[in-house]
Design a protein around this motif. Sequence first.
Motif, PDB file in Angstrom:
ATOM      1  N   GLU A   1     -10.273  16.321  -7.399  1.00 32.91           N
ATOM      2  CA  GLU A   1      -9.378  17.680  -7.489  1.00 32.91           C
ATOM      3  C   GLU A   1      -8.108  17.590  -6.487  1.00 32.91           C
ATOM      4  N   LEU A   2      -8.082  16.567  -5.740  1.00 33.91           N
ATOM      5  CA  LEU A   2      -6.991  16.609  -4.860  1.00 33.91           C
ATOM      6  C   LEU A   2      -5.714  15.918  -5.219  1.00 33.91           C
TER       7      LEU A   2
ATOM      8  N   GLY B   1     -15.718   0.943   5.731  1.00 30.52           N
ATOM      9  CA  GLY B   1     -14.473   1.024   5.093  1.00 30.52           C
ATOM     10  C   GLY B   1     -13.793  -0.022   5.022  1.00 30.52           C
TER      11      GLY B   1
ATOM     12  N   PHE C   1     -12.681   2.188   0.914  1.00 33.34           N
ATOM     13  CA  PHE C   1     -11.771   2.227   1.801  1.00 33.34           C
ATOM     14  C   PHE C   1     -12.305   3.478   2.735  1.00 33.34           C
ATOM     15  N   LEU C   2     -11.555   3.208   4.044  1.00 32.86           N
ATOM     16  CA  LEU C   2     -11.932   4.400   5.076  1.00 32.86           C
ATOM     17  C   LEU C   2     -11.725   5.801   4.510  1.00 32.86           C
TER      18      LEU C   2
ATOM     19  N   GLY D   1     -16.534  15.218  -4.518  1.00 33.56           N
ATOM     20  CA  GLY D   1     -17.598  15.422  -3.591  1.00 33.56           C
ATOM     21  C   GLY D   1     -18.707  14.371  -3.923  1.00 33.56           C
TER      22      GLY D   1
ATOM     23  N   ALA E   1     -13.168   7.320   1.889  1.00 33.83           N
ATOM     24  CA  ALA E   1     -12.896   7.359   0.496  1.00 33.83           C
ATOM     25  C   ALA E   1     -14.027   8.272   0.007  1.00 33.83           C
ATOM     26  N   GLY E   2     -15.222   8.590   0.624  1.00 28.83           N
ATOM     27  CA  GLY E   2     -16.428   9.265   0.339  1.00 28.83           C
ATOM     28  C   GLY E   2     -17.305   8.749   0.090  1.00 28.83           C
ATOM     29  N   LYS E   3     -17.691   7.504   0.681  1.00 28.67           N
ATOM     30  CA  LYS E   3     -18.997   6.615   0.630  1.00 28.67           C
ATOM     31  C   LYS E   3     -20.044   7.262   0.930  1.00 28.67           C
ATOM     32  N   THR E   4     -20.159   8.141   2.258  1.00 31.49           N
ATOM     33  CA  THR E   4     -21.263   8.705   2.911  1.00 31.49           C
ATOM     34  C   THR E   4     -21.513  10.002   1.781  1.00 31.49           C
ATOM     35  N   THR E   5     -20.504  10.651   1.382  1.00 30.97           N
ATOM     36  CA  THR E   5     -20.551  11.839   0.569  1.00 30.97           C
ATOM     37  C   THR E   5     -21.122  11.389  -0.503  1.00 30.97           C
TER      38      THR E   5
ATOM     39  N   LYS F   1     -12.549  12.660  -4.987  1.00 29.89           N
ATOM     40  CA  LYS F   1     -11.478  13.571  -4.351  1.00 29.89           C
ATOM     41  C   LYS F   1     -10.463  13.791  -5.538  1.00 29.89           C
TER      42      LYS F   1
HETATM   43  N1  LIG Z   1     -11.447  17.584  -0.773  1.00 30.80           N
HETATM   44  C1  LIG Z   1     -12.471  16.503  -0.833  1.00 30.80           C
HETATM   45  N2  LIG Z   1     -13.006  16.171   0.294  1.00 30.80           N
HETATM   46  C2  LIG Z   1     -14.007  15.072  -0.022  1.00 30.80           C
HETATM   47  C3  LIG Z   1     -14.629  14.872  -1.262  1.00 30.80           C
HETATM   48  N3  LIG Z   1     -15.506  13.745  -1.056  1.00 30.80           N
HETATM   49  C4  LIG Z   1     -15.714  13.642   0.373  1.00 30.80           C
HETATM   50  N4  LIG Z   1     -14.656  14.453   0.771  1.00 30.80           N
HETATM   51  C5  LIG Z   1     -14.446  14.471   2.431  1.00 30.80           C
HETATM   52  O1  LIG Z   1     -13.829  13.460   2.809  1.00 30.80           O
HETATM   53  C6  LIG Z   1     -14.202  13.057   4.385  1.00 30.80           C
HETATM   54  C7  LIG Z   1     -14.601  11.510   4.122  1.00 30.80           C
HETATM   55  O2  LIG Z   1     -15.943  11.541   3.380  1.00 30.80           O
HETATM   56  P1  LIG Z   1     -17.042  10.172   3.611  1.00 30.80           P
HETATM   57  O3  LIG Z   1     -18.019  10.563   2.527  1.00 30.80           O
HETATM   58  O4  LIG Z   1     -17.516  10.444   5.325  1.00 30.80           O
HETATM   59  O5  LIG Z   1     -15.977   8.948   3.700  1.00 30.80           O
HETATM   60  P2  LIG Z   1     -16.536   7.674   3.959  1.00 30.80           P
HETATM   61  O6  LIG Z   1     -16.033   6.541   2.838  1.00 30.80           O
HETATM   62  O7  LIG Z   1     -18.004   7.576   4.137  1.00 30.80           O
HETATM   63  O8  LIG Z   1     -15.893   7.295   5.386  1.00 30.80           O
HETATM   64  P3  LIG Z   1     -15.905   6.101   6.392  1.00 30.80           P
HETATM   65  O9  LIG Z   1     -17.297   5.837   6.542  1.00 30.80           O
HETATM   66  O10 LIG Z   1     -15.072   6.638   7.415  1.00 30.80           O
HETATM   67  O11 LIG Z   1     -15.220   4.984   5.647  1.00 30.80           O
HETATM   68  C8  LIG Z   1     -15.177  14.191   4.597  1.00 30.80           C
HETATM   69  O12 LIG Z   1     -14.911  15.053   5.327  1.00 30.80           O
HETATM   70  C9  LIG Z   1     -15.621  14.461   3.277  1.00 30.80           C
HETATM   71  O13 LIG Z   1     -16.379  15.869   3.245  1.00 30.80           O
HETATM   72  C10 LIG Z   1     -13.936  15.200  -2.279  1.00 30.80           C
HETATM   73  O14 LIG Z   1     -14.058  14.989  -3.486  1.00 30.80           O
HETATM   74  N5  LIG Z   1     -12.777  16.136  -1.881  1.00 30.80           N
END
Ligand SMILES: Nc1nc2c(ncn2[C@@H]2O[C@H](COP(=O)(O)OP(=O)(O)OP(=O)(O)O)[C@@H](O)[C@H]2O)c(=O)[nH]1
Length: 326
Positions: free
Chosen positions: A160-161, A99, A16-17, A188, A19-23, A158
């Motif tokens: 830890e949150l 997402g 989902f939007l 992360g 969630a951390g896919k790019t990370t 995420k």
């Molecule tokens: N606190 C925390 N923040 C995280 C974690 N993983 C990712 N983030 C943050 O969450 C935000 C979204 O992360 P992305 O990786 O861009 O998520 P995404 O799923 O690719 O997002 P979209 O492409 O918009 O759907 C960023 O600001 C990241 O730095 C984590 O494990 N903990």
Amino acid sequence: MSAAPERLPVTVLTGFLGAGKTTLLNHLLRTSGRRYAVIVNEYGEIGIDGELVVGAEEEVLELNNGCICCKVRGDLIRVVGGLLKRRGRFDGILIETTGLADPAPVVQSFMADDEIRQSARVDGVVCVVDARHFLASLARTREAGVQLAHASCVVVNKAELAEADTLAAVEAEIARLNPGASLLRSVGGAVPAAQLLDQGAFELPRLALPAGGERYYRAVAPGRHSAGLECVSVVLQRPLERQRFLGWLQRLVAECGDRLLRSKGIVALAGAERRFVFQGVHMMMDSDFDRPWHSGEARDSRLVFIGHDLAGLALQAGLDACQVAA
Ligand SMILES: Nc1nc2c(ncn2[C@@H]2O[C@H](COP(=O)(O)OP(=O)(O)OP(=O)(O)O)[C@@H](O)[C@H]2O)c(=O)[nH]1
């Protein structure tokens, strides 16, 4: 005669939007020790995610201006076809979907296109979920459930949150609705790349189903968390009569493929010395005979169906009618 080259593994990242896919994608690129071509799909004409992907060595291709699940499927096939012509340059392909995308059409593109199918295979569908918000997304949106249904692995990010009881509730709900998926927790996106990549999780011989041994029929009613998503697991002890079962399965996916998101099973067909395995993504189905049954192994059939409004499909009655007489 030289052996056919191995098919290139493709990993689809969904979730989902935010969630951390790019990370997660960046973590995998940094740590896997392998070379990946990356395909990033996002809405809008300006590619942002593509800019956020680490490293200059990776080949990053953007499919913009449309969601991969509808408008750009032809583009996806063209882009993958182009990559396959240069396949010596990388060890695999990673695809990050938007997402809100349904990953099914991406997977189906690899099942349906003959040329691509010969050179590439979906290795896994990884669904990234936000530990704090996942249950709410699942309850409020259809997309979160559809993404979960197709996952071969779910990364609860995420972590830890979230409080410990929230994490436990999230993982229990994931296991209830997609009992074959493996589960990893991350902060992360830091998960061992080797546990996600090149697992063959989407390959017929390595299909993961809930552990055998139980003799049960279990329908998971849509709970308050799941926006109508249900999972039905069936274990049958008597072998299935081949023609009856294949006919039933074909009718099921043809008539109900829109609400049946995912189906898979390991089946004991009467008179067959090998396991019969199948997996479906909506109406598209892959099936084959796999390894011989081991001596002493319980020859029961295990099937899992994930989708919406499955009660009306009378899955148990249909399957019972396929069993050979006691
Ligand atoms: N606190 C925390 N923040 C995280 C974690 N993983 C990712 N983030 C943050 O969450 C935000 C979204 O992360 P992305 O990786 O861009 O998520 P995404 O799923 O690719 O997002 P979209 O492409 O918009 O759907 C960023 O600001 C990241 O730095 C984590 O494990 N903990």
